[in-house]
Design a protein around this motif. Sequence first.
Motif, mmCIF file in Angstrom:
data_model
loop_
_atom_site.group_PDB
_atom_site.id
_atom_site.type_symbol
_atom_site.label_atom_id
_atom_site.label_comp_id
_atom_site.label_asym_id
_atom_site.label_seq_id
_atom_site.Cartn_x
_atom_site.Cartn_y
_atom_site.Cartn_z
ATOM 1 N N LEU A 12 0.850 -1.189 0.000
ATOM 2 C CA LEU A 12 0.000 0.000 0.000
ATOM 3 C C LEU A 12 0.880 1.231 0.000
ATOM 4 C CD1 LEU A 12 -3.101 1.017 0.688
ATOM 5 C CD2 LEU A 12 -2.019 1.563 2.854
ATOM 6 N N GLU A 13 0.529 2.167 -0.846
ATOM 7 C CA GLU A 13 1.313 3.391 -0.955
ATOM 8 C C GLU A 13 0.376 4.579 -0.774
ATOM 9 O OE1 GLU A 13 4.855 3.116 -2.589
ATOM 10 O OE2 GLU A 13 4.937 4.893 -1.294
ATOM 11 N N VAL A 14 0.588 5.331 0.288
ATOM 12 C CA VAL A 14 -0.200 6.549 0.490
ATOM 13 C C VAL A 14 0.726 7.708 0.181
ATOM 14 C CG1 VAL A 14 -1.421 7.977 2.163
ATOM 15 C CG2 VAL A 14 -1.638 5.499 2.258
ATOM 16 N N ASN A 15 0.313 8.554 -0.751
ATOM 17 C CA ASN A 15 1.209 9.590 -1.208
ATOM 18 C C ASN A 15 0.626 10.984 -1.005
ATOM 19 O OD1 ASN A 15 3.344 10.845 -2.318
ATOM 20 N ND2 ASN A 15 3.005 10.120 -4.422
ATOM 21 N N ASN A 16 1.131 11.652 0.010
ATOM 22 C CA ASN A 16 0.836 13.073 0.205
ATOM 23 C C ASN A 16 -0.654 13.412 0.218
ATOM 24 O OD1 ASN A 16 1.863 15.568 0.700
ATOM 25 N ND2 ASN A 16 1.975 16.172 -1.455
ATOM 26 N N ILE A 17 -1.433 12.679 1.010
ATOM 27 C CA ILE A 17 -2.877 12.934 0.978
ATOM 28 C C ILE A 17 -3.290 14.056 1.938
ATOM 29 C CG2 ILE A 17 -3.669 10.691 0.183
ATOM 30 C CD1 ILE A 17 -4.366 10.061 3.125
ATOM 31 N N GLU A 18 -4.297 14.767 1.476
ATOM 32 C CA GLU A 18 -4.932 15.793 2.291
ATOM 33 C C GLU A 18 -6.374 15.375 2.486
ATOM 34 O OE1 GLU A 18 -3.074 20.079 1.221
ATOM 35 O OE2 GLU A 18 -5.244 19.880 1.052
ATOM 36 N N VAL A 19 -6.881 15.497 3.720
ATOM 37 C CA VAL A 19 -8.281 15.147 3.966
ATOM 38 C C VAL A 19 -8.993 16.332 4.592
ATOM 39 C CG1 VAL A 19 -9.839 13.736 5.358
ATOM 40 C CG2 VAL A 19 -7.943 12.672 4.157
ATOM 41 N N ILE A 20 -10.167 16.618 4.050
ATOM 42 C CA ILE A 20 -10.972 17.727 4.569
ATOM 43 C C ILE A 20 -12.326 17.190 4.994
ATOM 44 C CG2 ILE A 20 -12.121 19.878 3.929
ATOM 45 C CD1 ILE A 20 -9.803 20.563 2.211
ATOM 46 N N TYR A 21 -12.740 17.539 6.224
ATOM 47 C CA TYR A 21 -14.069 17.176 6.695
ATOM 48 C C TYR A 21 -15.024 18.336 6.457
ATOM 49 C CZ TYR A 21 -12.741 12.895 9.157
ATOM 50 O OH TYR A 21 -12.333 11.623 9.470
ATOM 51 N N ASN A 22 -16.256 18.009 6.090
ATOM 52 C CA ASN A 22 -17.290 19.044 5.943
ATOM 53 C C ASN A 22 -16.880 20.205 5.064
ATOM 54 O OD1 ASN A 22 -19.552 18.181 7.310
ATOM 55 N ND2 ASN A 22 -18.644 18.655 9.298
ATOM 56 N N HIS A 23 -15.995 19.944 4.108
ATOM 57 C CA HIS A 23 -15.519 20.970 3.178
ATOM 58 C C HIS A 23 -14.663 22.054 3.821
ATOM 59 C CE1 HIS A 23 -17.955 19.268 0.052
ATOM 60 N NE2 HIS A 23 -19.010 19.330 0.839
ATOM 61 N N VAL A 24 -14.473 22.034 5.135
ATOM 62 C CA VAL A 24 -13.693 23.126 5.730
ATOM 63 C C VAL A 24 -12.540 22.686 6.628
ATOM 64 C CG1 VAL A 24 -15.277 25.072 5.653
ATOM 65 C CG2 VAL A 24 -15.561 23.332 7.411
#
Lengths: 273, 333
Positions: A12-24
Amino acid sequence: MLQVAQPQETLLEVNNIEVIYNHVILVLKGVSLSVPKGGITALLGGNGAGKTTTLKAISGLLKSERGEVTKGTITYQGKNLIGADPAGIVRSGVIQVMEGRHCFEHLTVEENLLTGAYTQAGAKQIADDLEMVYNYFPRLKERRRSQAGYTSGGEQQMVAIGRALMSRPEMILLDEPSMGLAPQLVEQIFEIVKSVNENEGVTFLLAEQNTSVALRYAHSGYILESGRVVMDGLAADLRENPDVKEFYLGMSDDGRKSFRDVRSYRRRKRWLA
Amino acid sequence: MPESLLYGTEVVLNGLMAGVLYALVALGFVLIYKASGIFNYAQGVLSLFAAMTLVGIMNGQIPFAHLINAALGTEIHHFGWHINALVAILLTMVVMVGVAWCVQRFVFRHLIGQEPIILFMATIGLAYFLEGLGDIMWGSDIKKLDVGLPQGGSLWIEENTQWLGFGNENFYGFFLDRLDLIATVIAALLVIALVAVSQYTKHGRAMRAVADDHQAALSVGISLNFIWVFVWSIAGFVALVAGIIWGAKSGVQFSLSLIALKALPVLMLGGFTSIPGAIIGGLIIGVGEKLFEFTVGPLVGGATENWFAYVLALIFLVFRPQGLMGEKIIERV
C-alpha cells in the motif's frame, strides 16, 4: 524484531494525501506512507493526530462521515483506492477494524463473525474460516451464542478482529486495538495479531496511542503529529530514538521523567516537523 | 357451555384474525425501522399503491391513460386483456421493487447521516407523492379487487362447531369469515418466511447488522444501498399482501392507506424493533379491542374500537417505553 535487509514489496502506498471534513476542516496535511507486504506497520501519535482519518481514507469509510480526500494518491497493489466504495475495497482485500470495536450488539458472536464473510461465497470455505478464527480466539467459540453487546471489551475486540479475518483480507487496518483494555489483555491481543501476521501472512497497518506496545510488535512505524508525518523508520530504531523515548515513551536518559519536565515538549519537537 | 362464553370465544377468534392483519401492516414498519432507523409514514400508501397497481395490471389498464389522452388527444384506456391474478401479483412485485429502488436512489441515498426527523419528513413527502402517482397512473376511482379469495362466512365451521352449544337453540356455531381465515394463514406464512429470511440468510443477517451499526456494516463490505433497496422491497411486498387482503375486504380506495394508523398502537405495544413484537402486539390489540367492545362497549355506548388500541398503547408506553419485545437498549459501563 524483523531484520529487514532485503527490499520488500510495497502493498500500500499513500502519497501526500490531504483530507478535509465538511468541506472546511483540514485534518491531514500531506501524509505519505508505504506499507510493505507481510509486515506490521505502526501508525503512532496522540489524540487528533490523524491516525484514524488516515485509516478511513484508505478503507473508504471517510465518505460516510463527510470527509474527503482532496489531494494525493492511495494505491493498493497498483490500484487506486480513492473514490472506490468501501465494499469494493473490502473485496480487493483491505478491511478496517474500527476504533471502539463496533460490534453488531444485537447479533450473536458467531453472527458477527459471519457478517465478516459477507463478501465471500461458498459455505464450506466460510465454515473453514470460522474454524480458523475460533482457533485464534478460543474464547469466542465458548461465547459464540451470546449477544455481542453483552460480551466484555476484550471479547468485543476479538470479535472485531475475527470478523475482519472472515473476509480473507490481504491487509487489516487495525485502529486502536488497545483502547480501554487491561494491559494483560492488550498484550494478548497483540500476540494474536502477531501470530495472524506470521501464520496467515496478513499485513497490518496499526494505529495506536500505546506507543511502547505498538513498537514492540511492529516492524516499522510512522509518527503523526497534527496531520503530518513527523518521523518514520524501523520499529527498533524508533524505540531507541531519544525524542520518541522522551515524547512518546515517557523516558529519557535520566530514566523516567515527571510530566512537568516535559514542558519543553512543543518547542523541542519542532525540529522534527 | 354458557352462551356468553361461546360468544366470548367467537369474539376472541375474530379478534385474533383482525390482529394478524394489524400485525401484517405493522411488520412493514418494523422492517424498515430496524434496517434504517426510518419511521416510514408512507407504509400505508405503499399498500394502497400496490393494490392499485395490482388491480390496474389485472384489468389491463394502461398506466397514465388520462395523461396520455389529454396530451395526445387519444382515447385509450385498456390494453384489452385480463391477466391471471398470480401473474399480476408477480408483476406488481416487480413494480414494488422498482419503487424501492427509486426511493433509495432518489431520496434516501441523499439523506444518509441526517437526523431521524428529516428522514421521517421525507417519508411524509413520499407518502403524498406515491398517493398522487397512484391516482395519475391508475385513476382515483374506487376499484374492486378480486384475486379469487373466498368471501363470506364459513359454513363448514358453523356446522362443525354447532355441537359446542350442547343443544342451545340460540347457538348456530361460530361465525368466521373465510377471507379472514385465509388472510390469517397467509399472514402467518409471511411472518414465518420473514423471520427465516432475517435470521438465517446472509442478506437477512446483513440487514440486522446494518440496523445495529451503519459504519461497521460498511466496514465489512456490506453495501448500504443494496440492503436498503432489499428492505424496502420486502416492505413493499408486505404492503402488497396487506393491500390485497384489505382491498378484497373493502375495495381499493384512499382509505386503504389509513390502515397504517391501525399499526401505530401495535408498534407502540410490541416495540418498533421486534418482528415477534409486531405479531404479538397485533394479536393483543385485535383481541383486546374486540373483547373490550363486547364487554365494556355496551356500557359506554359502543364505538370503543376507535380508541381502545391507542389508550392501551399509551398506558403501555408509560410503563415500558421500548414496547413488549422491543430491543433492550444495551448499555455497558
